[in-house]
Design a protein around this motif. Structure first.
Motif, PDB file in Angstrom:
ATOM      1  N   HIS A  38       0.499  -1.114   0.002  1.00 36.81           N
ATOM      2  CA  HIS A  38       0.111  -0.021   0.053  1.00 36.81           C
ATOM      3  C   HIS A  38       0.860   1.315   0.027  1.00 36.81           C
ATOM      4  CE1 HIS A  38      -3.512  -2.422   1.818  1.00 36.81           C
ATOM      5  NE2 HIS A  38      -3.632  -2.295   0.651  1.00 36.81           N
ATOM      6  N   GLU A  90       2.650   3.276   2.814  1.00 36.83           N
ATOM      7  CA  GLU A  90       3.073   2.384   4.138  1.00 36.83           C
ATOM      8  C   GLU A  90       4.499   1.700   3.694  1.00 36.83           C
ATOM      9  OE1 GLU A  90      -0.354  -0.242   4.830  1.00 36.83           O
ATOM     10  OE2 GLU A  90      -1.671   1.067   4.048  1.00 36.83           O
ATOM     11  N   THR A 102       0.859  -0.072   7.421  1.00 41.82           N
ATOM     12  CA  THR A 102       0.684   0.999   8.467  1.00 41.82           C
ATOM     13  C   THR A 102      -0.965   1.269   8.609  1.00 41.82           C
ATOM     14  OG1 THR A 102       0.944   2.906   7.321  1.00 41.82           O
ATOM     15  CG2 THR A 102       2.720   1.908   8.520  1.00 41.82           C
ATOM     16  N   GLU A 154       1.140  -4.504  10.821  1.00 40.32           N
ATOM     17  CA  GLU A 154       0.702  -3.059  10.711  1.00 40.32           C
ATOM     18  C   GLU A 154       1.551  -2.357  11.952  1.00 40.32           C
ATOM     19  OE1 GLU A 154      -1.928  -1.688   8.837  1.00 40.32           O
ATOM     20  OE2 GLU A 154      -2.697  -3.534   7.734  1.00 40.32           O
TER      21      GLU A 154
HETATM   22 ZN    ZN Z   1      -1.965  -1.721   4.332  1.00 41.91          ZN
END
Ligand code: ZN
Length: 378
Positions: free
Chosen positions: A82, A85, A238, A308
């Motif tokens: 992502h 992130e 994250t 995360e």
């Molecule tokens: Zn993510």
């Protein structure tokens, strides 16, 4: 000993944070390649020929491979599934390369570091790929067709306001809260997070086929994990969990051997924590990168997790995701407002706060080391 019974990870030093974190994608890439060279890693570069960087330049996914080529055990660490992130994932990978460069011994297992699997999102500061695709919903079995998520259609206009004005945002939010009142928080979290394959300009869109990043990951697995029988996978993310603390989403079958192994490596209380969704159950995610690795790696056993680091409360994360989407599909905005929305995205996905970076990197270093140690004993 596992993490649950261990003292909490010490924060990384300010010096290490400065050495490992980067302010943008080109700097992160340069630091990663330098660190790979210092560690005498074998480097493989994949150029994204479908979409350029913000300055028109080439975007790449870079892979560093270390350790014995005949090892049957491998650690696979992925950053930037992502986009933004990837700042913390990149820092974690660079920290591992620097530790290996500084150490006398070569690792006993193969280590494969995939830097910026979604380079477009990393470079452009967007959670999605160049096609507004949530890469972590794109690894479905496309021959079986995409899964359905019918309630998303109703929520779509409430999540994607037509204008970025206080009035339009308040109106969309009022409708969204009424939906929540009718259907409950659990349904809301599931419908808005699991993935949808019907609205190309929407949230958590899984796409219409395999993304460049998806095809690239398959090539990476074929080239660099051939012959490996046991894979530990860490996919750095994250946005979920307590600020600066790790939150684990293990996708092995709950209670099965892979799940037990993840608990042994990273602590049962950490792996089994369900605190990241504001009291809701974990969404029924579809098309995860974890599933892609399992498929691409064939007979190899995979133990691993999305890990995360918490940043902002869920409501602020939602607003950042809405901003990310509006910047692609909304109307014209003044340059200053666009810049402020990009800052909002960085706050949500890559805080530049020294305390956050020190905490996250300290945890990440320890989590990676636990996976390497665990692999050696698997
Ligand atoms: Zn993510």
């Amino acid at each position: 000993m596992n993490l649950a019974s261990a003292p909490s990870s010490p924060p990384a030093s300010a010096g290490l944070v400065g050495a490992c974190f980067s302010p943008d994608y080109p700097t992160a890439r340069a630091k990663f390649l330098l660190a790979a060279a210092r560690a005498r890693a074998r480097v493989d570069v994949f150029c994204n020929d479908t979409a350029p960087g913000p300055d028109g330049g080439m975007l790449t996914t870079d892979v560093a491979v270390l350790g014995p080529e005949d090892s049957g055990h491998a650690l696979l660490v992925v950053s930037a599934t992502h986009g933004p992130e990837g700042f913390v994932g990149s820092a974690a990978q660079i920290a591992l390369l620097d530790a290996l460069a500084a150490g006398a011994q070569t690792p006993a297992v193969r280590i494969v570091l995939v830097h910026a699997i979604n380079p477009w999102g990393f470079a452009h500061i967007s959670r999605t790929t160049e096609n507004n695709v949530d890469l972590n919903r794109n690894f479905i079995d496309w021959s079986a067709g995409p899964p359905s998520n019918p309630p998303y259609a109703e929520l779509h206009p409430m999540l994607c306001p037509p204008q970025w004005t206080p009035q339009a945002l308040a109106s969309a939010n009022a409708s969204r809260e009424a939906w929540l009142e009718r259907n409950g928080h659990g349904a809301y979290v599931d419908v808005t997070s699991r993935g949808q394959y019907t609205h190309p300009d929407g949230m958590n869109y899984g796409g219409v086929g395999r993304e460049w990043s998806n095809l690239t990951l398959e090539k990476i697995v074929a080239r660099h994990l051939a012959g490996v029988k046991k894979i530990a996978l860490i996919d750095w993310h994250t946005g979920l969990g307590e600020r600066g603390e790790p939150f684990f989403l293990c996708f092995n079958e709950r209670g099965g051997p892979g799940w037990q192994r993840a608990c042994d490596w990273w602590g049962r209380a950490n792996v089994e924590s369900s605190g990241g969704f504001g009291g809701a159950q974990r969404p029924n995610y579809t098309g995860l990168l974890f599933h892609g690795v399992q498929r691409f790696a064939g007979q190899a056993a995979v133990t691993g997790a999305v890990i995360e680091f918490g940043t902002l409360p869920m409501d602020e994360m939602r607003m950042a995701l809405q901003a990310d989407r509006y910047l692609k599909f909304g109307g014209e905005l003044p340059a200053a407002q666009r810049a402020a929305m990009k800052e909002q995205l960085l706050d949500a996905f890559a805080p530049f706060s020294p305390d956050w970076q020190r905490s996250a990197l300290g945890h990440a270093i320890r989590i990676q080391q636990r996976a390497i140690d665990g692999l050696g004993a698997w």
